[in-house]
Design a protein around this motif. Structure first.
Motif, PDB file in Angstrom:
ATOM      1  N   GLU A 354       0.794  -1.230   0.000  1.00  0.00           N
ATOM      2  CA  GLU A 354       0.000   0.000   0.000  1.00  0.00           C
ATOM      3  C   GLU A 354       0.826   1.279   0.000  1.00  0.00           C
ATOM      4  O   GLU A 354       0.406   2.301  -0.557  1.00  0.00           O
ATOM      5  N   ARG A 355       1.995   1.278   0.609  1.00  0.00           N
ATOM      6  CA  ARG A 355       2.782   2.520   0.696  1.00  0.00           C
ATOM      7  C   ARG A 355       3.472   2.856  -0.622  1.00  0.00           C
ATOM      8  O   ARG A 355       3.474   3.997  -1.074  1.00  0.00           O
ATOM      9  N   SER A 356       4.062   1.849  -1.256  1.00  0.00           N
ATOM     10  CA  SER A 356       4.870   2.103  -2.453  1.00  0.00           C
ATOM     11  C   SER A 356       4.116   1.872  -3.747  1.00  0.00           C
ATOM     12  O   SER A 356       4.543   2.329  -4.804  1.00  0.00           O
ATOM     13  N   GLY A 357       2.994   1.121  -3.702  1.00  0.00           N
ATOM     14  CA  GLY A 357       2.308   0.755  -4.927  1.00  0.00           C
ATOM     15  C   GLY A 357       3.029  -0.356  -5.678  1.00  0.00           C
ATOM     16  O   GLY A 357       2.846  -0.514  -6.882  1.00  0.00           O
ATOM     17  N   THR A 358       3.837  -1.147  -4.973  1.00  0.00           N
ATOM     18  CA  THR A 358       4.523  -2.282  -5.582  1.00  0.00           C
ATOM     19  C   THR A 358       3.607  -3.511  -5.569  1.00  0.00           C
ATOM     20  O   THR A 358       2.932  -3.774  -4.568  1.00  0.00           O
ATOM     21  N   VAL A 359       3.601  -4.241  -6.677  1.00  0.00           N
ATOM     22  CA  VAL A 359       2.782  -5.440  -6.800  1.00  0.00           C
ATOM     23  C   VAL A 359       3.707  -6.644  -6.954  1.00  0.00           C
ATOM     24  O   VAL A 359       4.620  -6.625  -7.780  1.00  0.00           O
ATOM     25  N   ALA A 360       3.478  -7.703  -6.163  1.00  0.00           N
ATOM     26  CA  ALA A 360       4.302  -8.905  -6.218  1.00  0.00           C
ATOM     27  C   ALA A 360       3.455 -10.116  -6.585  1.00  0.00           C
ATOM     28  O   ALA A 360       2.304 -10.230  -6.159  1.00  0.00           O
ATOM     29  N   LEU A 361       4.029 -11.012  -7.385  1.00  0.00           N
ATOM     30  CA  LEU A 361       3.399 -12.275  -7.745  1.00  0.00           C
ATOM     31  C   LEU A 361       4.039 -13.362  -6.883  1.00  0.00           C
ATOM     32  O   LEU A 361       5.246 -13.570  -6.928  1.00  0.00           O
ATOM     33  N   VAL A 362       3.216 -14.044  -6.077  1.00  0.00           N
ATOM     34  CA  VAL A 362       3.724 -14.966  -5.060  1.00  0.00           C
ATOM     35  C   VAL A 362       2.951 -16.283  -5.148  1.00  0.00           C
ATOM     36  O   VAL A 362       1.721 -16.282  -5.303  1.00  0.00           O
ATOM     37  N   ALA A 363       3.641 -17.399  -5.025  1.00  0.00           N
ATOM     38  CA  ALA A 363       2.970 -18.696  -5.031  1.00  0.00           C
ATOM     39  C   ALA A 363       2.067 -18.827  -3.813  1.00  0.00           C
ATOM     40  O   ALA A 363       2.462 -18.488  -2.691  1.00  0.00           O
ATOM     41  N   ALA A 364       0.848 -19.304  -4.030  1.00  0.00           N
ATOM     42  CA  ALA A 364      -0.070 -19.575  -2.923  1.00  0.00           C
ATOM     43  C   ALA A 364       0.296 -20.930  -2.342  1.00  0.00           C
ATOM     44  O   ALA A 364      -0.309 -21.957  -2.659  1.00  0.00           O
ATOM     45  N   SER A 365       1.309 -20.937  -1.499  1.00  0.00           N
ATOM     46  CA  SER A 365       1.887 -22.194  -1.012  1.00  0.00           C
ATOM     47  C   SER A 365       2.171 -22.116   0.484  1.00  0.00           C
ATOM     48  O   SER A 365       2.697 -21.108   0.967  1.00  0.00           O
ATOM     49  N   PRO A 366       1.877 -23.196   1.206  1.00  0.00           N
ATOM     50  CA  PRO A 366       2.205 -23.220   2.634  1.00  0.00           C
ATOM     51  C   PRO A 366       3.691 -23.427   2.907  1.00  0.00           C
ATOM     52  O   PRO A 366       4.104 -23.416   4.065  1.00  0.00           O
ATOM     53  N   THR A 367       4.486 -23.587   1.855  1.00  0.00           N
ATOM     54  CA  THR A 367       5.923 -23.823   2.060  1.00  0.00           C
ATOM     55  C   THR A 367       6.723 -22.538   2.223  1.00  0.00           C
ATOM     56  O   THR A 367       7.923 -22.585   2.479  1.00  0.00           O
ATOM     57  N   GLY A 368       6.084 -21.387   2.033  1.00  0.00           N
ATOM     58  CA  GLY A 368       6.790 -20.129   2.236  1.00  0.00           C
ATOM     59  C   GLY A 368       6.492 -19.108   1.157  1.00  0.00           C
ATOM     60  O   GLY A 368       5.827 -19.403   0.152  1.00  0.00           O
ATOM     61  N   TRP A 369       6.966 -17.884   1.371  1.00  0.00           N
ATOM     62  CA  TRP A 369       6.810 -16.776   0.420  1.00  0.00           C
ATOM     63  C   TRP A 369       7.769 -17.008  -0.745  1.00  0.00           C
ATOM     64  O   TRP A 369       8.981 -16.888  -0.602  1.00  0.00           O
TER      65      TRP A 369
END
Length: 417
Positions: A354-369
């Protein structure tokens, strides 16, 4: 020249039919309301990019005249519907979802004024040839899609409501013949209106808490159709037919209770910020409520929490959290990406800082970010309030990612080729 034999003609015909019958490996879907068709915020999109190139996915279009507000997009039949401001009024804005070309703007009334940012907060709901929208000051409007004609309007004040501190932020719900809203107050916290006329069908006379900032989830729990809603101190299930209070459980909310409840089977999950935490309850067949857990693992402010499989994802303060839905235990926390909103599609999370307006694509995984691309919104608005940030949630629909920063709406191509 060799003429085709009957056998060869049959083979060509079969291969042609198979080609037409073969399913496309990618599938797009509309997004008719807040958190999508089923209010889970998990898009049914497939065939999307699993990694982004440096600088992010290709931008398809940019629209820079949406005005103030935090309303998100609803996308149906090639049109994008959202709320904004223009010429001293809140508006329903309709764009071509594929090109960003403005189709029309419909005036809805006075602009909500607030230190955290003026303008509307809720996302419109599209139902056939009508679209429903709730303005910041609490004017619920039904608009004809074809020409922008206002068919009816009802104020939350007329239903006994009082504008909350940060305005009405609810995204109204359409369910069968009804439109559901949360005026709050002594006449009934929740109201069901006839979606064709705006006439009141019922109000929840047994439940009269003041409105907070969450949106209703239609659900069938133990075979009973109902509406799940929450206020600052309560989570309830109201019978769909008449608004009767079926069950209620306490929730220790503080200041502002915002995230939409998550319902799976006969279990209801809620979370909120300001240190409130999260809670999972089980609704028994006799409508007694059993608390499965209540803890501080997820403390989601307003960026949303999403259930994928058996795990809940969202920003939990002080970091991004993966929480075991069944037990409430923390699975992982990631603190190197700032607080913000979340969307999900095709096994991936779309996290917006929200502060920087950066968007990240992240795996929806319980093994970690596990991040596989990021970019920063550019340009960014010049009209954001001093205390405001990039708070509109990401939406993925028909192979495109839609984002908003006040007057600027962005559209990116995220479909795999």
């Amino acid at each position: 020249m060799m003429l085709p034999t009957p056998t060869s003609r049959l083979l060509v015909t079969c291969f042609t039919l198979l080609a037409f019958a073969a399913p496309d490996r990618s599938a797009g879907s509309d997004w008719p309301q807040w958190r999508g068709p089923d209010r889970t915020d998990v898009s049914k999109e497939t065939g999307l990019l699993k990694t982004w190139p440096e600088g992010g996915p290709k931008r398809v279009w940019l629209f820079e005249n949406a005005g103030s507000g935090y309303s998100g997009p609803a996308i149906v039949a090639g049109k994008l519907f959202t709320l904004g401001t223009r010429d001293g009024q809140e508006i329903l804005l309709v764009l071509d979802a594929n090109t960003g070309t403005e189709i029309r703007a419909v005036k809805l009334g006075a602009v909500l004024s607030n230190d955290w940012g003026n303008g509307p907060r809720g996302t419109p709901a599209v139902d056939g040839d009508r679209v429903y929208a709730l303005s910041g000051p609490g004017n619920l409007v039904c608009v004809q899609v074809a020409d922008g004609k206002i068919l009816w309007q009802v104020t939350m004040a007329s239903l006994g409501g009082k504008v909350p501190n940060w305005g009405y932020t609810e995204s109204v719900t359409i369910d069968g013949p009804k439109v559901l809203c949360t005026p709050g107050g002594a006449k009934g916290t929740v109201a069901a209106l006839d979606k064709l006329t705006g006439t009141v069908i019922w109000q929840s006379k047994e439940f009269t808490a003041l409105a907070h900032y969450s949106s209703i989830v239609p659900a069938t729990i133990n075979g009973v159709a109902q509406y799940v809603q929450r206020t600052e101190k309560s989570v309830v299930g109201l019978k769909a037919d008449d608004g009767k209070l079926l069950w209620e459980t306490s929730f220790a909310g503080r200041t502002a209770v915002i995230p939409t409840p998550i319902v799976r089977g006969n279990e209801v999950y809620v979370t909120a910020g300001y240190g409130s935490g999260s809670k999972l309850v089980r609704i028994e067949k006799d409508n007694t409520v059993t608390t499965v857990y209540e803890n501080k693992v997820m403390k989601n402010h307003h960026g949303g929490a999403i259930l994928i499989g058996d795990h809940v994802y969202g920003h939990g303060d002080p970091g991004w959290v993966c929480q075991d839905f069944k037990t409430g235990a923390e699975v992982w926390m990631h603190r190197e990406f700032g607080k913000g909103a979340i969307g999900a599609a095709d096994g991936m999370l779309y996290a917006l800082e929200e502060r920087s307006g950066t968007v990240a694509l992240v795996a929806a995984s319980p093994t970690g970010w596990k991040e596989s691309g990021r970019f920063k919104l550019d340009p960014q608005t010049k009209i954001r309030a001093a205390r405001g940030q990039v708070w509109t949630h990401p939406v993925i629909s028909n192979g495109k990612l839609y984002l908003r920063d006040q007057d600027i709406i962005y559209c990116y191509d995220v479909k795999a080729r």
